[in-house]
Design a protein around this motif. Structure first.
Motif, PDB file in Angstrom:
ATOM      1  N   THR A 223       0.850  -1.185   0.000  1.00  0.00           N
ATOM      2  CA  THR A 223       0.000   0.000   0.000  1.00  0.00           C
ATOM      3  C   THR A 223       0.888   1.238   0.000  1.00  0.00           C
ATOM      4  N   PRO A 224       0.640   2.188  -0.911  1.00  0.00           N
ATOM      5  CA  PRO A 224       1.455   3.408  -0.948  1.00  0.00           C
ATOM      6  C   PRO A 224       1.486   4.091   0.407  1.00  0.00           C
ATOM      7  N   THR A 225       2.653   4.559   0.812  1.00  0.00           N
ATOM      8  CA  THR A 225       2.812   5.196   2.125  1.00  0.00           C
ATOM      9  C   THR A 225       2.964   6.705   2.035  1.00  0.00           C
ATOM     10  N   THR A 226       3.133   7.241   0.829  1.00  0.00           N
ATOM     11  CA  THR A 226       3.287   8.686   0.664  1.00  0.00           C
ATOM     12  C   THR A 226       2.462   9.139  -0.542  1.00  0.00           C
ATOM     13  N   ASP A 227       2.350  10.457  -0.707  1.00  0.00           N
ATOM     14  CA  ASP A 227       1.671  11.024  -1.872  1.00  0.00           C
ATOM     15  C   ASP A 227       2.643  11.248  -3.025  1.00  0.00           C
ATOM     16  N   ASP A 228       3.899  10.877  -2.832  1.00  0.00           N
ATOM     17  CA  ASP A 228       4.915  11.067  -3.868  1.00  0.00           C
ATOM     18  C   ASP A 228       4.852   9.883  -4.832  1.00  0.00           C
ATOM     19  N   TRP A 229       4.086  10.050  -5.905  1.00  0.00           N
ATOM     20  CA  TRP A 229       3.851   8.936  -6.815  1.00  0.00           C
ATOM     21  C   TRP A 229       5.138   8.440  -7.473  1.00  0.00           C
ATOM     22  N   ALA A 230       6.054   9.378  -7.760  1.00  0.00           N
ATOM     23  CA  ALA A 230       7.314   8.969  -8.393  1.00  0.00           C
ATOM     24  C   ALA A 230       8.136   8.101  -7.439  1.00  0.00           C
ATOM     25  N   ALA A 231       8.165   8.486  -6.160  1.00  0.00           N
ATOM     26  CA  ALA A 231       8.900   7.695  -5.165  1.00  0.00           C
ATOM     27  C   ALA A 231       8.270   6.316  -4.997  1.00  0.00           C
ATOM     28  N   GLU A 232       6.948   6.261  -5.048  1.00  0.00           N
ATOM     29  CA  GLU A 232       6.267   4.966  -4.922  1.00  0.00           C
ATOM     30  C   GLU A 232       6.571   4.065  -6.116  1.00  0.00           C
ATOM     31  N   LEU A 233       6.626   4.650  -7.318  1.00  0.00           N
ATOM     32  CA  LEU A 233       6.969   3.844  -8.486  1.00  0.00           C
ATOM     33  C   LEU A 233       8.392   3.298  -8.367  1.00  0.00           C
ATOM     34  N   ARG A 234       9.299   4.116  -7.861  1.00  0.00           N
ATOM     35  CA  ARG A 234      10.666   3.639  -7.646  1.00  0.00           C
ATOM     36  C   ARG A 234      10.683   2.471  -6.656  1.00  0.00           C
ATOM     37  N   CYS A 235       9.890   2.587  -5.604  1.00  0.00           N
ATOM     38  CA  CYS A 235       9.840   1.532  -4.592  1.00  0.00           C
ATOM     39  C   CYS A 235       9.330   0.231  -5.206  1.00  0.00           C
ATOM     40  N   VAL A 236       8.267   0.309  -5.985  1.00  0.00           N
ATOM     41  CA  VAL A 236       7.727  -0.879  -6.645  1.00  0.00           C
ATOM     42  C   VAL A 236       8.764  -1.481  -7.593  1.00  0.00           C
ATOM     43  N   ALA A 237       9.449  -0.616  -8.341  1.00  0.00           N
ATOM     44  CA  ALA A 237      10.451  -1.081  -9.307  1.00  0.00           C
ATOM     45  C   ALA A 237      11.566  -1.843  -8.612  1.00  0.00           C
ATOM     46  N   HIS A 238      12.073  -1.304  -7.519  1.00  0.00           N
ATOM     47  CA  HIS A 238      13.169  -1.974  -6.820  1.00  0.00           C
ATOM     48  C   HIS A 238      12.681  -3.252  -6.133  1.00  0.00           C
ATOM     49  N   ASN A 239      11.438  -3.243  -5.645  1.00  0.00           N
ATOM     50  CA  ASN A 239      10.885  -4.475  -5.063  1.00  0.00           C
ATOM     51  C   ASN A 239      10.787  -5.570  -6.118  1.00  0.00           C
ATOM     52  N   PHE A 240      10.354  -5.202  -7.317  1.00  0.00           N
ATOM     53  CA  PHE A 240      10.221  -6.183  -8.388  1.00  0.00           C
ATOM     54  C   PHE A 240      11.595  -6.724  -8.784  1.00  0.00           C
ATOM     55  N   ARG A 241      12.582  -5.836  -8.876  1.00  0.00           N
ATOM     56  CA  ARG A 241      13.926  -6.287  -9.225  1.00  0.00           C
ATOM     57  C   ARG A 241      14.465  -7.256  -8.171  1.00  0.00           C
ATOM     58  N   GLU A 242      14.274  -6.928  -6.897  1.00  0.00           N
ATOM     59  CA  GLU A 242      14.756  -7.807  -5.825  1.00  0.00           C
ATOM     60  C   GLU A 242      14.069  -9.162  -5.887  1.00  0.00           C
ATOM     61  N   LEU A 243      12.781  -9.158  -6.225  1.00  0.00           N
ATOM     62  CA  LEU A 243      12.046 -10.407  -6.367  1.00  0.00           C
ATOM     63  C   LEU A 243      12.617 -11.237  -7.510  1.00  0.00           C
ATOM     64  N   ALA A 244      12.925 -10.569  -8.622  1.00  0.00           N
ATOM     65  CA  ALA A 244      13.480 -11.262  -9.786  1.00  0.00           C
ATOM     66  C   ALA A 244      14.864 -11.827  -9.493  1.00  0.00           C
ATOM     67  N   ILE A 245      15.693 -11.064  -8.783  1.00  0.00           N
ATOM     68  CA  ILE A 245      17.036 -11.530  -8.450  1.00  0.00           C
ATOM     69  C   ILE A 245      16.963 -12.714  -7.487  1.00  0.00           C
ATOM     70  N   ALA A 246      15.994 -12.681  -6.555  1.00  0.00           N
ATOM     71  CA  ALA A 246      15.848 -13.776  -5.590  1.00  0.00           C
ATOM     72  C   ALA A 246      15.315 -15.043  -6.249  1.00  0.00           C
ATOM     73  N   HIS A 247      14.507 -14.871  -7.300  1.00  0.00           N
ATOM     74  CA  HIS A 247      13.878 -16.022  -7.962  1.00  0.00           C
ATOM     75  C   HIS A 247      14.013 -15.900  -9.473  1.00  0.00           C
ATOM     76  N   PRO A 248      15.236 -15.959  -9.997  1.00  0.00           N
ATOM     77  CA  PRO A 248      15.432 -15.748 -11.438  1.00  0.00           C
ATOM     78  C   PRO A 248      14.674 -16.743 -12.310  1.00  0.00           C
ATOM     79  N   ARG A 249      14.484 -17.963 -11.816  1.00  0.00           N
ATOM     80  CA  ARG A 249      13.785 -18.962 -12.628  1.00  0.00           C
ATOM     81  C   ARG A 249      12.271 -18.758 -12.618  1.00  0.00           C
TER      82      ARG A 249
END
Length: 237
Positions: free
Chosen positions: A86-112
């Motif tokens: 759930t977004p924690t701030t009104d800064d939409w750009a910061a939230e998109l960055r957070c989602v992007a890095h979360n997705f990357r970390e998920l991909a690195i943890a589970h590349p297959r």
């Protein structure tokens, strides 16, 4: 629908300390399925093999997934559910960055799992997909419309954003070196095998290609995307 399964969870034990077999549950099925994919790849995940790991019959699994395809859908949904917050701030750009890095970390943890995460939802009409795979879309549409984007523009942003993420993780995961111990970038990547006249630009970027920084590359891509979006929002284009 499946409960959330931690992407870093290991295989569930088959027996408790008292010697009794741990009861079968959807969470245990999905954790074990994820462990198989992480270890051996998607093709290794079969109902029979999963049942063997769980110490049950294949028929017992059909209580939780009516087919292998349904199992894959459940697995994608459960893994994706760990990324959505759930977004924690009104800064939409910061939230998109957070989602992007979360997705990357998920991909690195589970590349297959990445091929499933990127392509599996596309095999099903939007309204028939597991709800968990649609939550990133719903969350980001709400975030972007609240920020001032029209609903149609918010959808365009979502598509561009996830297009960037999918392309990034696929690129980062394919950065394979030929000789990790080699210090020369051309030799390390095997680029010395490419004819100089046919691939001058690729060879010229050997040092940059050999020092791929996934976080930095993702942020550069986000900078370009978000700068354009912020400009569009200010001018109402």
């Amino acid at each position: 629908m499946p409960t959330s399964v931690r992407p870093t969870a290991g295989k569930a034990p088959k027996d408790t300390r008292g010697g009794r077999r741990e009861p079968l549950s959807l969470e245990r099925v999905l954790v074990t399925a994820l462990d198989i994919v992480d270890t051996e790849g998607v093709d290794a995940l079969t109902m029979r093999g999963l049942a063997r790991e769980l110490g049950c019959t294949a028929m017992a699994l059909y209580r939780y997934a009516e087919s292998r395809d349904a199992l894959l859908d459940c697995l994608v949904e459960s893994v994706m559910s760990t990324m959505v917050c759930t977004p924690t701030t009104d800064d939409w750009a910061a939230e998109l960055r957070c989602v992007a890095h979360n997705f990357r970390e998920l991909a690195i943890a589970h590349p297959r799992m990445v091929p499933l995460l990127v392509t599996r939802p596309l095999a099903t009409p939007l309204g028939l997909r597991p709800p968990g795979t649609l939550r990133p879309l719903e969350m980001l549409l709400g975030l972007l419309t609240s920020a001032g984007f029209s609903p149609a523009d918010a959808l365009h942003v979502y598509r561009a954003f996830f297009g960037l993420l999918y392309g990034h993780v696929l690129t980062e995961l394919q950065e394979v070196v030929a000789d990790p111990e080699e210090s020369d970038a051309l030799l390390r990547l095997g680029l010395h095998r490419l004819p100089p006249r046919e691939f001058p630009h690729v060879r010229e970027l050997a040092n940059e290609l050999a020092t791929y920084d996934g976080v930095a590359e993702l942020d550069k891509g986000l900078d370009m995307l978000l700068t354009g979006l912020q400009r569009q929002l200010r001018h109402g284009d």
